[in-house]
Scaffold this motif. Sequence first.
Motif, PDB file in Angstrom:
ATOM      1  N   GLN A   5      48.591   1.816   3.551  1.00 34.55           N
ATOM      2  CA  GLN A   5      49.345   0.695   2.951  1.00 34.55           C
ATOM      3  C   GLN A   5      48.520   0.098   1.810  1.00 34.55           C
ATOM      4  OE1 GLN A   5      49.476  -1.921   6.467  1.00 34.55           O
ATOM      5  NE2 GLN A   5      48.020  -3.311   5.480  1.00 34.55           N
ATOM      6  N   ASP A  21      43.871   6.971   7.832  1.00 36.98           N
ATOM      7  CA  ASP A  21      44.080   5.587   8.269  1.00 36.98           C
ATOM      8  C   ASP A  21      44.049   5.530   9.795  1.00 36.98           C
ATOM      9  OD1 ASP A  21      45.433   3.049   6.459  1.00 36.98           O
ATOM     10  OD2 ASP A  21      45.460   2.833   8.640  1.00 36.98           O
ATOM     11  N   VAL A  72      42.003   8.259  11.425  1.00 39.48           N
ATOM     12  CA  VAL A  72      40.563   8.022  11.552  1.00 39.48           C
ATOM     13  C   VAL A  72      40.331   6.556  11.873  1.00 39.48           C
ATOM     14  CG1 VAL A  72      40.146   7.504   9.078  1.00 39.48           C
ATOM     15  CG2 VAL A  72      38.286   8.416  10.463  1.00 39.48           C
ATOM     16  N   ASP A  73      39.325   6.326  12.710  1.00 42.67           N
ATOM     17  CA  ASP A  73      38.804   4.965  12.885  1.00 42.67           C
ATOM     18  C   ASP A  73      37.433   4.977  12.221  1.00 42.67           C
ATOM     19  OD1 ASP A  73      37.639   2.607  13.588  1.00 42.67           O
ATOM     20  OD2 ASP A  73      37.961   2.826  15.750  1.00 42.67           O
ATOM     21  N   VAL A  74      37.346   4.370  11.043  1.00 41.04           N
ATOM     22  CA  VAL A  74      36.103   4.477  10.271  1.00 41.04           C
ATOM     23  C   VAL A  74      34.913   3.817  10.975  1.00 41.04           C
ATOM     24  CG1 VAL A  74      37.279   4.685   8.026  1.00 41.04           C
ATOM     25  CG2 VAL A  74      36.566   2.406   8.832  1.00 41.04           C
ATOM     26  N   THR A  79      44.451  -9.129  -5.322  1.00 40.90           N
ATOM     27  CA  THR A  79      45.432  -8.121  -5.736  1.00 40.90           C
ATOM     28  C   THR A  79      46.611  -8.200  -4.776  1.00 40.90           C
ATOM     29  OG1 THR A  79      43.557  -6.746  -6.376  1.00 40.90           O
ATOM     30  CG2 THR A  79      45.692  -5.645  -6.242  1.00 40.90           C
ATOM     31  N   TYR A  92      33.905 -11.544   6.041  1.00 41.87           N
ATOM     32  CA  TYR A  92      34.462 -10.585   5.074  1.00 41.87           C
ATOM     33  C   TYR A  92      33.599 -10.549   3.808  1.00 41.87           C
ATOM     34  CZ  TYR A  92      37.651  -8.578   1.632  1.00 41.87           C
ATOM     35  OH  TYR A  92      38.197  -7.804   0.637  1.00 41.87           O
ATOM     36  N   PRO A 113      37.428  -5.550  -6.724  1.00 38.88           N
ATOM     37  CA  PRO A 113      38.738  -6.017  -7.194  1.00 38.88           C
ATOM     38  C   PRO A 113      38.866  -7.531  -7.031  1.00 38.88           C
ATOM     39  CG  PRO A 113      38.938  -4.307  -5.471  1.00 38.88           C
ATOM     40  CD  PRO A 113      37.527  -4.797  -5.452  1.00 38.88           C
ATOM     41  N   SER A 125      43.816  -7.709   5.299  1.00 37.30           N
ATOM     42  CA  SER A 125      45.064  -8.490   5.282  1.00 37.30           C
ATOM     43  C   SER A 125      45.344  -9.182   6.616  1.00 37.30           C
ATOM     44  CB  SER A 125      46.245  -7.594   4.895  1.00 37.30           C
ATOM     45  OG  SER A 125      46.355  -6.517   5.785  1.00 37.30           O
ATOM     46  N   LYS A 161      31.385  -7.376   2.284  1.00 35.86           N
ATOM     47  CA  LYS A 161      31.621  -6.788   0.958  1.00 35.86           C
ATOM     48  C   LYS A 161      30.374  -6.876   0.076  1.00 35.86           C
ATOM     49  CE  LYS A 161      35.827  -5.348   1.514  1.00 35.86           C
ATOM     50  NZ  LYS A 161      36.162  -3.912   1.423  1.00 35.86           N
ATOM     51  N   ARG A 212      49.563 -11.810   3.372  1.00 40.80           N
ATOM     52  CA  ARG A 212      48.275 -12.138   3.976  1.00 40.80           C
ATOM     53  C   ARG A 212      47.962 -13.616   3.815  1.00 40.80           C
ATOM     54  NH1 ARG A 212      46.310  -9.833  -1.182  1.00 40.80           N
ATOM     55  NH2 ARG A 212      44.899 -11.352  -2.093  1.00 40.80           N
ATOM     56  N   ILE A 218      46.556  -1.317  -1.339  1.00 37.64           N
ATOM     57  CA  ILE A 218      45.896  -0.754  -2.526  1.00 37.64           C
ATOM     58  C   ILE A 218      45.539   0.721  -2.300  1.00 37.64           C
ATOM     59  CG2 ILE A 218      44.030  -1.026  -4.180  1.00 37.64           C
ATOM     60  CD1 ILE A 218      43.742  -3.931  -3.336  1.00 37.64           C
ATOM     61  N   ASN A 251      37.956   2.811   1.230  1.00 36.83           N
ATOM     62  CA  ASN A 251      38.829   1.661   0.953  1.00 36.83           C
ATOM     63  C   ASN A 251      39.230   0.913   2.225  1.00 36.83           C
ATOM     64  OD1 ASN A 251      41.180   0.299  -0.690  1.00 36.83           O
ATOM     65  ND2 ASN A 251      42.191   1.355   1.019  1.00 36.83           N
TER      66      ASN A 251
HETATM   67  N1  LIG Z   1      44.125  -7.075  -1.806  1.00 39.19           N
HETATM   68  C1  LIG Z   1      43.129  -7.767  -2.345  1.00 39.19           C
HETATM   69  O1  LIG Z   1      43.317  -8.866  -2.877  1.00 39.19           O
HETATM   70  C2  LIG Z   1      41.725  -7.227  -2.336  1.00 39.19           C
HETATM   71  C3  LIG Z   1      40.756  -7.835  -3.153  1.00 39.19           C
HETATM   72  C4  LIG Z   1      39.467  -7.336  -3.152  1.00 39.19           C
HETATM   73  C5  LIG Z   1      39.144  -6.237  -2.356  1.00 39.19           C
HETATM   74  N2  LIG Z   1      40.108  -5.692  -1.564  1.00 39.19           N
HETATM   75  C6  LIG Z   1      39.728  -4.541  -0.762  1.00 39.19           C
HETATM   76  O2  LIG Z   1      40.560  -3.442  -1.114  1.00 39.19           O
HETATM   77  C7  LIG Z   1      40.795  -2.635   0.043  1.00 39.19           C
HETATM   78  C8  LIG Z   1      42.288  -2.493   0.285  1.00 39.19           C
HETATM   79  O3  LIG Z   1      42.874  -3.792   0.388  1.00 39.19           O
HETATM   80  P1  LIG Z   1      44.374  -3.997   0.873  1.00 39.19           P
HETATM   81  O4  LIG Z   1      44.852  -5.294   0.325  1.00 39.19           O
HETATM   82  O5  LIG Z   1      45.171  -2.778   0.655  1.00 39.19           O
HETATM   83  O6  LIG Z   1      44.103  -4.174   2.475  1.00 39.19           O
HETATM   84  P2  LIG Z   1      45.091  -3.971   3.736  1.00 39.19           P
HETATM   85  O7  LIG Z   1      44.575  -4.846   4.821  1.00 39.19           O
HETATM   86  O8  LIG Z   1      46.519  -4.144   3.327  1.00 39.19           O
HETATM   87  O9  LIG Z   1      44.897  -2.437   4.142  1.00 39.19           O
HETATM   88  C9  LIG Z   1      43.775  -1.995   4.848  1.00 39.19           C
HETATM   89  C10 LIG Z   1      44.048  -0.612   5.407  1.00 39.19           C
HETATM   90  O10 LIG Z   1      42.882  -0.217   6.146  1.00 39.19           O
HETATM   91  C11 LIG Z   1      43.295   0.332   7.392  1.00 39.19           C
HETATM   92  N3  LIG Z   1      42.230   0.167   8.406  1.00 39.19           N
HETATM   93  C12 LIG Z   1      41.829  -0.988   9.000  1.00 39.19           C
HETATM   94  N4  LIG Z   1      40.869  -0.728   9.886  1.00 39.19           N
HETATM   95  C13 LIG Z   1      40.663   0.608   9.869  1.00 39.19           C
HETATM   96  C14 LIG Z   1      39.791   1.485  10.583  1.00 39.19           C
HETATM   97  N5  LIG Z   1      38.948   1.019  11.525  1.00 39.19           N
HETATM   98  N6  LIG Z   1      39.816   2.804  10.296  1.00 39.19           N
HETATM   99  C15 LIG Z   1      40.681   3.275   9.351  1.00 39.19           C
HETATM  100  N7  LIG Z   1      41.526   2.510   8.661  1.00 39.19           N
HETATM  101  C16 LIG Z   1      41.527   1.187   8.920  1.00 39.19           C
HETATM  102  C17 LIG Z   1      44.558  -0.434   7.760  1.00 39.19           C
HETATM  103  O11 LIG Z   1      45.349   0.248   8.726  1.00 39.19           O
HETATM  104  C18 LIG Z   1      45.225  -0.570   6.394  1.00 39.19           C
HETATM  105  O12 LIG Z   1      46.064   0.544   6.114  1.00 39.19           O
HETATM  106  C19 LIG Z   1      40.034  -3.283   1.181  1.00 39.19           C
HETATM  107  O13 LIG Z   1      38.743  -2.728   1.253  1.00 39.19           O
HETATM  108  C20 LIG Z   1      39.942  -4.738   0.730  1.00 39.19           C
HETATM  109  O14 LIG Z   1      38.854  -5.405   1.328  1.00 39.19           O
HETATM  110  C21 LIG Z   1      41.385  -6.153  -1.532  1.00 39.19           C
END
Ligand SMILES: NC(=O)c1ccc[n+]([C@@H]2O[C@H](COP(=O)([O-])OP(=O)(O)OC[C@H]3O[C@@H](n4cnc5c(N)ncnc54)[C@H](O)[C@@H]3O)[C@@H](O)[C@H]2O)c1
Length: 252
Positions: free
Chosen positions: A15, A36, A61-63, A190, A157, A187, A94, A161, A196, A17, A89
């Motif tokens: 999902q 994911d 995967v569970d990272v 975004t 968080y 980023p 969220s 980061k 969220r 980004i 990523n």
């Molecule tokens: N959206 C923003 O404003 C923003 C800003 C700066 C950085 N980021 C970073 O960008 C990245 C993507 O952001 P996003 O908004 O799409 O986040 P999101 O929370 O919508 O998506 C995170 C994804 O990671 C997956 N995930 C969570 N735990 C996991 C695990 N243990 N193993 C595998 N997958 C797992 C989730 O299922 C999900 O699909 C993240 O690293 C976030 O920290 C986002």
Amino acid sequence: MKLKEKVAIITGAGQGIGREYARRLAKEGAHVIVADLNMDKAIQVANEIKELNLKASAIQVDVSNEQSTIDMAKQIEKQYGKIDILINNAAIFSTIKMKKMEEISGGEWDSVLDVNLKGIFLCCKAVVPIMKKQNYGRIINISSAAVYLGRPDYIHYVASKAGVLGFTGALSREIGEFNITVNSITPGPTYTEIPRETVSEIQKKELLKIQSIKKLQEPSDLSGVVVFLCTDDASFITGQTFNVDGGMTVRL
Ligand SMILES: NC(=O)c1ccc[n+]([C@@H]2O[C@H](COP(=O)([O-])OP(=O)(O)OC[C@H]3O[C@@H](n4cnc5c(N)ncnc54)[C@H](O)[C@@H]3O)[C@@H](O)[C@H]2O)c1
């Protein structure tokens, strides 16, 4: 097509980004592995990409689990014979509820650090031996511009980061001789299809005011720099952080 025949893992691509990174890399000719924790969502994104006649597959995967990251790397190497690109990523993002430092339990701290920082370490640990054998690799670690703003109320968080940036620099030194580059992206806020709590409507307006470019950031604002870092044009760039936030922060 800038990434023809490349095999690229994008974690957390079910999902948000990560989904955009997967779609964009596939459009550039890569075979993307949508990795994911949520397998249903990973399959959905891989199917969306395949419907465009592009190459994708899904893997669970569970990272934060070492065996799970090892299994992922082995399965992809067996199936495709190589791993060219790793986009770290996945994160707990969220689903985070904003709260003061004193209200964050030790358990919550651990789970955020386990996924957001240890998860990157474990994915690199599983994939780097394969990249070393190839004498080629591109690793991109997703951090956040929240680190520069010192944004309050989700300190676990922000700390996770910040750790990603230190990890990136040190790893780039360890594996540069194998023609593997390691860079980070920070980023700005975004907006994706996922709602969220980390930015309220009022904060959204305030943050937009301090951006130089007066447009809310979208996932597609980030994918260009990710593609660039995966191309040969970026082969001499490593250990660096690329800030993509519409000029919210101005850094020298
Ligand atoms: N959206 C923003 O404003 C923003 C800003 C700066 C950085 N980021 C970073 O960008 C990245 C993507 O952001 P996003 O908004 O799409 O986040 P999101 O929370 O919508 O998506 C995170 C994804 O990671 C997956 N995930 C969570 N735990 C996991 C695990 N243990 N193993 C595998 N997958 C797992 C989730 O299922 C999900 O699909 C993240 O690293 C976030 O920290 C986002």
